[in-house]
Design a protein around this motif. Structure first.
Motif, mmCIF file in Angstrom:
data_model
loop_
_atom_site.group_PDB
_atom_site.id
_atom_site.type_symbol
_atom_site.label_atom_id
_atom_site.label_comp_id
_atom_site.label_asym_id
_atom_site.label_seq_id
_atom_site.Cartn_x
_atom_site.Cartn_y
_atom_site.Cartn_z
ATOM 1 N N ASP A 14 0.792 -1.227 0.000
ATOM 2 C CA ASP A 14 0.000 0.000 0.000
ATOM 3 C C ASP A 14 0.831 1.286 0.000
ATOM 4 O O ASP A 14 0.317 2.350 0.339
ATOM 5 C CB ASP A 14 -0.999 -0.015 1.171
ATOM 6 N N HIS A 39 3.497 -5.301 2.954
ATOM 7 C CA HIS A 39 2.520 -6.202 3.578
ATOM 8 C C HIS A 39 2.375 -7.457 2.720
ATOM 9 O O HIS A 39 2.012 -7.352 1.532
ATOM 10 C CB HIS A 39 1.140 -5.535 3.655
ATOM 11 N N ARG A 100 -6.584 -10.796 1.299
ATOM 12 C CA ARG A 100 -6.695 -9.325 1.263
ATOM 13 C C ARG A 100 -7.657 -8.875 0.156
ATOM 14 O O ARG A 100 -8.425 -7.918 0.328
ATOM 15 C CB ARG A 100 -5.329 -8.693 0.999
ATOM 16 N N ARG A 103 -11.181 -9.696 1.247
ATOM 17 C CA ARG A 103 -11.562 -8.784 2.332
ATOM 18 C C ARG A 103 -11.828 -7.389 1.781
ATOM 19 O O ARG A 103 -12.786 -6.717 2.169
ATOM 20 C CB ARG A 103 -10.425 -8.770 3.350
ATOM 21 N N GLY A 133 -4.834 -3.293 0.289
ATOM 22 C CA GLY A 133 -4.989 -2.904 1.684
ATOM 23 C C GLY A 133 -6.017 -1.794 1.801
ATOM 24 O O GLY A 133 -6.434 -1.193 0.801
ATOM 25 N N ARG A 134 -6.393 -1.526 3.030
ATOM 26 C CA ARG A 134 -7.390 -0.479 3.270
ATOM 27 C C ARG A 134 -6.975 0.880 2.708
ATOM 28 O O ARG A 134 -7.839 1.643 2.262
ATOM 29 C CB ARG A 134 -7.692 -0.401 4.766
ATOM 30 N N PRO A 135 -5.651 1.219 2.677
ATOM 31 C CA PRO A 135 -5.301 2.522 2.099
ATOM 32 C C PRO A 135 -5.730 2.668 0.631
ATOM 33 O O PRO A 135 -6.017 3.775 0.177
ATOM 34 C CB PRO A 135 -3.769 2.561 2.221
ATOM 35 N N ARG A 151 -6.808 9.038 5.965
ATOM 36 C CA ARG A 151 -7.026 8.633 7.368
ATOM 37 C C ARG A 151 -8.478 8.845 7.818
ATOM 38 O O ARG A 151 -8.938 8.184 8.750
ATOM 39 C CB ARG A 151 -6.048 9.347 8.301
ATOM 40 N N PHE A 154 -10.393 5.688 7.789
ATOM 41 C CA PHE A 154 -10.170 4.816 8.945
ATOM 42 C C PHE A 154 -10.978 5.313 10.140
ATOM 43 O O PHE A 154 -11.590 4.535 10.856
ATOM 44 C CB PHE A 154 -8.676 4.765 9.288
ATOM 45 N N ARG A 168 -9.379 -9.757 8.763
ATOM 46 C CA ARG A 168 -8.504 -10.420 7.787
ATOM 47 C C ARG A 168 -8.446 -11.922 8.043
ATOM 48 O O ARG A 168 -9.043 -12.412 9.015
ATOM 49 C CB ARG A 168 -7.105 -9.805 7.837
ATOM 50 N N TYR A 194 0.573 1.196 18.663
ATOM 51 C CA TYR A 194 -0.582 1.062 17.765
ATOM 52 C C TYR A 194 -1.316 -0.253 18.051
ATOM 53 O O TYR A 194 -2.514 -0.368 17.872
ATOM 54 C CB TYR A 194 -0.016 1.127 16.351
ATOM 55 N N HIS A 255 4.624 5.411 3.654
ATOM 56 C CA HIS A 255 3.751 4.878 2.599
ATOM 57 C C HIS A 255 3.570 5.884 1.452
ATOM 58 O O HIS A 255 3.086 5.514 0.398
ATOM 59 C CB HIS A 255 2.342 4.592 3.136
ATOM 60 N N ASN A 259 -1.489 11.513 3.710
ATOM 61 C CA ASN A 259 -2.023 12.005 4.982
ATOM 62 C C ASN A 259 -1.153 13.154 5.465
ATOM 63 O O ASN A 259 0.051 13.161 5.225
ATOM 64 C CB ASN A 259 -2.009 10.891 6.037
HETATM 65 P P1 AMP Z 1 -4.719 -3.353 6.038
HETATM 66 O O1 AMP Z 1 -3.349 -3.941 5.783
HETATM 67 O O2 AMP Z 1 -5.627 -3.493 4.872
HETATM 68 O O3 AMP Z 1 -5.338 -3.834 7.318
HETATM 69 O O4 AMP Z 1 -4.475 -1.788 6.234
HETATM 70 C C1 AMP Z 1 -3.559 -1.377 7.204
HETATM 71 C C2 AMP Z 1 -2.767 -0.211 6.690
HETATM 72 O O5 AMP Z 1 -3.602 0.924 6.675
HETATM 73 C C3 AMP Z 1 -1.584 0.182 7.568
HETATM 74 O O6 AMP Z 1 -0.440 -0.498 7.206
HETATM 75 C C4 AMP Z 1 -1.458 1.650 7.268
HETATM 76 O O7 AMP Z 1 -0.806 1.809 6.043
HETATM 77 C C5 AMP Z 1 -2.886 2.078 7.058
HETATM 78 N N1 AMP Z 1 -3.557 2.620 8.259
HETATM 79 C C6 AMP Z 1 -3.904 1.965 9.387
HETATM 80 N N2 AMP Z 1 -4.551 2.776 10.243
HETATM 81 C C7 AMP Z 1 -4.607 3.986 9.639
HETATM 82 C C8 AMP Z 1 -5.152 5.255 9.999
HETATM 83 N N3 AMP Z 1 -5.786 5.437 11.156
HETATM 84 N N4 AMP Z 1 -5.017 6.263 9.118
HETATM 85 C C9 AMP Z 1 -4.394 6.084 7.946
HETATM 86 N N5 AMP Z 1 -3.860 4.930 7.547
HETATM 87 C C10 AMP Z 1 -3.964 3.891 8.373
#
Ligand code: AMP
Ligand code: ZN
Ligand code: FE
Ligand code: FE
Length: 289
Positions: A14, A39, A100, A103, A133-135, A151, A154, A168, A194, A255, A259
């Motif tokens: 990501d 990741h 991933r 998900r 990934g979520r980003p 962010r 999130f 996951r 974290y 990354h 943000n």
């Molecule tokens: P995932 O691997 O899909 O669970 O996404 C996790 C990733 O999202 C992390 O490695 C960060 O890059 C990013 N991330 C996690 N929490 C936040 C947040 N609060 N704000 C922005 N990016 C985040």
């Protein structure tokens, strides 16, 4: 500025910079030792090594980051000197990446159900073949104007307690440590704060217990010097690492995500002695990692 940064992401997960651009940025910023820690993927390693050959004056540590869900949060494990040519490892990583993808699509479905109309195709396009990934989902939401910064996604939707969050693939922190050990890697806990639900004395005790358990399984270090940490956090974690006999590691977790206030590569990192300590424990032959 540090000359060492042991936590960096590329477009193979990501991050938004290709390995070549990331290595160039690190060289330009005066870094001497970096670890590429995508990741669930080591696909960016060969390109990083070639870029380091081209630009010179920088050493690459072959790394990876595995994520696990636990009852009250997430625990991420970094693995240094992982044997990225191992077929067993690659088969496992493919499985994690498939998880991933599944998900990610489920989170997009949930968002669509909340009238956030981003398309799964666009998310895949943003990920461009990297581990989803979520980003990537957050980026699609920024593009469509639903939020200002990644962010925000999130905070409001896809954070752990958000309405569009999906868990996951099941993997415990101990299993992640074991997977890393089985593949020649030195496991290090990423961003321990974290991973804590809060930061009171109980949380610190619990973190100590978890670290001790994971050390039994093969953990050799923990991040102490981390992009988002203040001097107090660092002091607390440095003491914890010293008490538990874990190598103090760290890095920016860069990354290039867009943000505000994102730490740049090398803005923080561990002392060179930590890398020397890791090197002294390195298990696999130099030819393979
Ligand atoms: P995932 O691997 O899909 O669970 O996404 C996790 C990733 O999202 C992390 O490695 C960060 O890059 C990013 N991330 C996690 N929490 C936040 C947040 N609060 N704000 C922005 N990016 C985040
Ligand atoms: Zn990430
Ligand atoms: Fe992480
Ligand atoms: Fe990371």
């Amino acid at each position: 500025m540090s000359e060492v940064d042991l936590h960096l992401h590329t477009t193979f997960s990501d991050g938004t910079l290709t390995p070549t651009k990331l290595v160039k940025l690190c060289v330009d910023r005066g870094l001497k030792i970096i670890a590429i820690t995508d990741h669930d993927s080591t696909e960016g390693i060969e390109e990083s090594l070639s870029a380091a050959d081209k630009y010179g004056k920088i050493n690459i540590i072959v790394g990876i980051e595995l994520s696990t869900d636990v009852v009250d949060g997430e625990i991420h494990l970094l693995g240094y000197y992982v044997d990225h040519r191992s077929h067993t490892l690659q088969n496992k990583l493919r499985k994690f990446r498939d998880g991933r993808t599944e998900r990610g699509s489920r989170m997009v479905e949930k968002l669509n159900g909340l009238s956030i109309n981003i398309s799964w195709d666009r998310v895949k396009e943003i990920a461009a073949g990297g581990a989803i990934g979520r980003p990537h989902i957050a980026q699609a939401m920024v593009e469509s104007g639903y939020i200002e910064y990644p962010r925000d996604a999130f905070d409001r939707y896809i954070g752990r307690n958000g309405p569009a969050y999906v868990e996951r693939i099941k993997l415990s922190p101990t299993e992640a440590v074991q997977t890393l050990c089985e593949n020649g890697a030195l496991p290090v806990m990423a961003h321990p704060i974290y991973s804590m639900a809060n930061t009171g004395p109980e949380a610190v005790k619990k973190l100590n217990r978890t670290l001790s358990e994971l050390k039994e399984a093969g953990l050799v270090g923990m991040e102490v010097y981390y992009g988002a940490y203040n001097p107090e956090d660092i002091k607390l974690l440095a003491t914890t690492a010293r008490k538990l006999g874990l190598i103090p590691c760290g890095g920016s977790d860069y990354h290039g995500s867009g943000n505000p206030d994102e730490p740049e590569p090398g803005s923080i990192g561990p002392p060179t002695e930590s890398v020397e300590h890791l090197l002294s424990l390195r298990k696999c032959p130099p030819s393979s990692c």
